[in-house]
Design a protein around this motif. Sequence first.
Motif, PDB file in Angstrom:
ATOM      1  N   THR A 105       0.486  -0.887   0.144  1.00  0.00           N
ATOM      2  CA  THR A 105      -0.278   0.002  -0.093  1.00  0.00           C
ATOM      3  C   THR A 105       0.937   0.823   0.011  1.00  0.00           C
ATOM      4  OG1 THR A 105      -1.533  -1.195   1.243  1.00  0.00           O
ATOM      5  CG2 THR A 105      -1.286   1.297   0.922  1.00  0.00           C
ATOM      6  N   PRO A 106       0.638   1.831  -1.199  1.00  0.00           N
ATOM      7  CA  PRO A 106       1.967   3.354  -1.569  1.00  0.00           C
ATOM      8  C   PRO A 106       1.534   4.362   0.095  1.00  0.00           C
ATOM      9  CG  PRO A 106       1.405   2.542  -3.267  1.00  0.00           C
ATOM     10  CD  PRO A 106       0.603   1.716  -2.095  1.00  0.00           C
ATOM     11  N   ARG A 107       2.127   4.674   0.448  1.00  0.00           N
ATOM     12  CA  ARG A 107       1.687   5.910   1.390  1.00  0.00           C
ATOM     13  C   ARG A 107       1.478   7.400   0.731  1.00  0.00           C
ATOM     14  NH1 ARG A 107       8.165   6.998   2.922  1.00  0.00           N
ATOM     15  NH2 ARG A 107       8.413   6.334   0.667  1.00  0.00           N
ATOM     16  N   GLY A 108      -0.001   6.784   1.956  1.00  0.00           N
ATOM     17  CA  GLY A 108      -1.137   8.389   1.047  1.00  0.00           C
ATOM     18  C   GLY A 108      -2.368   8.244   0.616  1.00  0.00           C
ATOM     19  N   ASP A 208      11.402  -1.810 -17.345  1.00  0.00           N
ATOM     20  CA  ASP A 208      11.973  -0.952 -17.019  1.00  0.00           C
ATOM     21  C   ASP A 208      11.586   0.452 -16.627  1.00  0.00           C
ATOM     22  OD1 ASP A 208      11.401  -1.766 -19.705  1.00  0.00           O
ATOM     23  OD2 ASP A 208      14.268  -0.557 -19.760  1.00  0.00           O
ATOM     24  N   SER A 209      10.192   0.307 -17.768  1.00  0.00           N
ATOM     25  CA  SER A 209       8.952   1.389 -18.485  1.00  0.00           C
ATOM     26  C   SER A 209       8.302   1.306 -17.154  1.00  0.00           C
ATOM     27  CB  SER A 209       8.279   1.012 -20.041  1.00  0.00           C
ATOM     28  OG  SER A 209       7.352   2.021 -20.080  1.00  0.00           O
ATOM     29  N   PHE A 210       7.662   0.400 -16.364  1.00  0.00           N
ATOM     30  CA  PHE A 210       6.774  -0.091 -15.359  1.00  0.00           C
ATOM     31  C   PHE A 210       7.313   0.371 -14.267  1.00  0.00           C
ATOM     32  CE2 PHE A 210       5.583  -2.633 -11.886  1.00  0.00           C
ATOM     33  CZ  PHE A 210       4.028  -2.097 -12.005  1.00  0.00           C
ATOM     34  N   CYS A 211       8.938   0.266 -13.946  1.00  0.00           N
ATOM     35  CA  CYS A 211       9.530   0.584 -12.868  1.00  0.00           C
ATOM     36  C   CYS A 211       9.044   2.156 -12.470  1.00  0.00           C
ATOM     37  CB  CYS A 211      11.173  -0.001 -12.754  1.00  0.00           C
ATOM     38  SG  CYS A 211      11.413  -1.601 -12.167  1.00  0.00           S
ATOM     39  N   TYR A 212       9.508   3.171 -14.309  1.00  0.00           N
ATOM     40  CA  TYR A 212       9.461   4.192 -13.834  1.00  0.00           C
ATOM     41  C   TYR A 212       8.509   4.892 -13.339  1.00  0.00           C
ATOM     42  CZ  TYR A 212       9.278   8.960 -16.559  1.00  0.00           C
ATOM     43  OH  TYR A 212       9.546   9.594 -16.470  1.00  0.00           O
ATOM     44  N   HIS A 213       7.442   4.120 -14.333  1.00  0.00           N
ATOM     45  CA  HIS A 213       5.649   4.558 -13.753  1.00  0.00           C
ATOM     46  C   HIS A 213       5.523   4.364 -12.374  1.00  0.00           C
ATOM     47  CE1 HIS A 213       5.635   4.345 -18.884  1.00  0.00           C
ATOM     48  NE2 HIS A 213       5.487   5.364 -18.498  1.00  0.00           N
ATOM     49  N   LEU A 214       5.560   2.968 -11.418  1.00  0.00           N
ATOM     50  CA  LEU A 214       5.200   2.653 -10.746  1.00  0.00           C
ATOM     51  C   LEU A 214       5.652   3.814  -9.673  1.00  0.00           C
ATOM     52  CD1 LEU A 214       3.817   0.909  -8.962  1.00  0.00           C
ATOM     53  CD2 LEU A 214       5.949  -0.654  -9.011  1.00  0.00           C
ATOM     54  N   VAL A 215       7.200   4.512 -10.148  1.00  0.00           N
ATOM     55  CA  VAL A 215       7.459   5.507  -8.921  1.00  0.00           C
ATOM     56  C   VAL A 215       6.829   6.806  -9.095  1.00  0.00           C
ATOM     57  CG1 VAL A 215       9.844   6.638  -8.071  1.00  0.00           C
ATOM     58  CG2 VAL A 215       9.958   4.084  -8.591  1.00  0.00           C
ATOM     59  N   ARG A 216       7.233   7.201 -10.221  1.00  0.00           N
ATOM     60  CA  ARG A 216       6.306   8.018 -10.364  1.00  0.00           C
ATOM     61  C   ARG A 216       4.968   8.177 -10.048  1.00  0.00           C
ATOM     62  NH1 ARG A 216       7.822  12.227 -12.818  1.00  0.00           N
ATOM     63  NH2 ARG A 216       6.362  12.514 -14.322  1.00  0.00           N
ATOM     64  N   PHE A 230      11.741 -10.121 -12.489  1.00  0.00           N
ATOM     65  CA  PHE A 230      11.158  -9.182 -12.420  1.00  0.00           C
ATOM     66  C   PHE A 230      10.073  -8.569 -11.606  1.00  0.00           C
ATOM     67  CE2 PHE A 230      11.127  -9.911 -17.438  1.00  0.00           C
ATOM     68  CZ  PHE A 230      12.934  -9.298 -17.624  1.00  0.00           C
ATOM     69  N   GLY A 231       9.573 -10.269 -10.771  1.00  0.00           N
ATOM     70  CA  GLY A 231       7.932  -9.733  -9.724  1.00  0.00           C
ATOM     71  C   GLY A 231       9.937  -9.126  -8.292  1.00  0.00           C
ATOM     72  N   ASP A 232      10.714  -9.818  -8.051  1.00  0.00           N
ATOM     73  CA  ASP A 232      11.727  -9.839  -7.229  1.00  0.00           C
ATOM     74  C   ASP A 232      12.025  -8.459  -7.062  1.00  0.00           C
ATOM     75  OD1 ASP A 232      13.180 -10.298  -4.890  1.00  0.00           O
ATOM     76  OD2 ASP A 232      14.654 -11.371  -5.411  1.00  0.00           O
ATOM     77  N   ILE A 233      12.383  -7.620  -7.874  1.00  0.00           N
ATOM     78  CA  ILE A 233      12.768  -6.508  -8.173  1.00  0.00           C
ATOM     79  C   ILE A 233      11.116  -5.251  -8.095  1.00  0.00           C
ATOM     80  CG2 ILE A 233      13.580  -4.661 -10.140  1.00  0.00           C
ATOM     81  CD1 ILE A 233      15.004  -6.966 -11.205  1.00  0.00           C
ATOM     82  N   VAL A 234      10.082  -5.784  -8.650  1.00  0.00           N
ATOM     83  CA  VAL A 234       9.318  -4.887  -8.271  1.00  0.00           C
ATOM     84  C   VAL A 234       8.771  -4.735  -6.959  1.00  0.00           C
ATOM     85  CG1 VAL A 234       6.881  -3.855  -9.010  1.00  0.00           C
ATOM     86  CG2 VAL A 234       8.821  -5.164 -10.799  1.00  0.00           C
ATOM     87  N   SER A 235       9.245  -5.933  -6.443  1.00  0.00           N
ATOM     88  CA  SER A 235       8.175  -6.166  -4.977  1.00  0.00           C
ATOM     89  C   SER A 235       9.537  -5.217  -4.137  1.00  0.00           C
ATOM     90  CB  SER A 235       8.023  -7.573  -4.662  1.00  0.00           C
ATOM     91  OG  SER A 235      10.086  -8.107  -4.615  1.00  0.00           O
ATOM     92  N   ASP A 236      10.737  -4.713  -4.185  1.00  0.00           N
ATOM     93  CA  ASP A 236      11.572  -4.365  -3.299  1.00  0.00           C
ATOM     94  C   ASP A 236      10.726  -2.750  -4.153  1.00  0.00           C
ATOM     95  OD1 ASP A 236      12.784  -6.359  -2.178  1.00  0.00           O
ATOM     96  OD2 ASP A 236      14.261  -6.202  -2.941  1.00  0.00           O
TER      97      ASP A 236
END
Length: 350
Positions: A105-108, A208-216, A230-236
């Motif tokens: 659950t992202p903050r906010g 790579d594009s997904f991680c960029y959009h997820l963080v933004r 990929f799931g390992d990376i995204v989960s962190d």
Amino acid sequence: MRIAVIPGDGIGGEVVPAVLPALELLSDHFGLDLSYRIFDWGAERWLAERVGLPADALDLLASDYPAILLGALGDPRIPDMAHGRDILLGLRRGLDLYVNYRPFTPRGSDRAIALFRENTQGLYAGVGGTVSHGRLPAVAIDECVYTRETVEKFLRYCLRTLSESGRERVTLVHKSNAVPHTGRLWQGVFRAELANFPNLVGSEEYVDSFCYHLVRDPSPYEGIVASNLFGDIVSDIGAALMGGLGLAASASVCPETGSALFEPVHGSAPDIAGRGIANPYAAATAVALMLDHLGHPRAAAPLRRALAAAARTDSATPDLGGHGTTGTFMAEVMTRLEKDLADDGTEPQA
């Protein structure tokens, strides 16, 4: 219902014992009849006996322990993590725990994003080798291996779970432009299985594009499915969006047998082990995930409320901005949990 408890190494041996009283309280209050047995599998036994996962462990767990609570694995005395691979990968593969579920659950936000990671194949399948000249490898090969059967049953389970939970959007994370063979396998199966769930809108993104959009901006995402690496990376990244690894937990499940493993996703943190400041939030959240899986969401809900409230107090551990210890934080959680149970009007079970 019997639970296998593996505290493991480092702070695992601190946070897991700290959260067991909450499990006991909830079991007593709701009449769940849960019991547990502690297993000493970890670095100390490996160093003493060169035993990671004992020979009879998988048969014992499969027959007697449908749920496993794991602390953390990792010890600087075993720099190649041989015991960790033997235990953790042994459990995942041996019990066919091919679905890894890590909600965050992202903050906010007040809405959890459901992340599903395939847990047994891909680059973690262990296929490859090295050719050495002297002391260092001259050639190193790791191969990404996926079977259609595993991808199909994984995606089918994930899509069904997302559909039944009321989520409307699901995103496949892949890299078929650079890793075309397994990438296209995932794309083809995803599109075929998605057709069976008309209430889900599917999308696909390169990792790579997904991680960029997820963080933004994580708000467009509701459900995520991904291969092992990929799931390992995204989960962190998901853990970071929550506020840190000390808050994140995961469930590894075999839907066909019901066997499941629950763990905080942080490591053994040898740099703070023994100092009494390890955050037990993620270990307690792993207990909540376990209660959900065992069919007791009414017992998991007050634990989550108590954790969220205690994390906002000065009793929280330093990584959460508090001045507390592992013990003081869980004492605050227990106080709030006991009050919640007393106020909810539910009579304790005899």
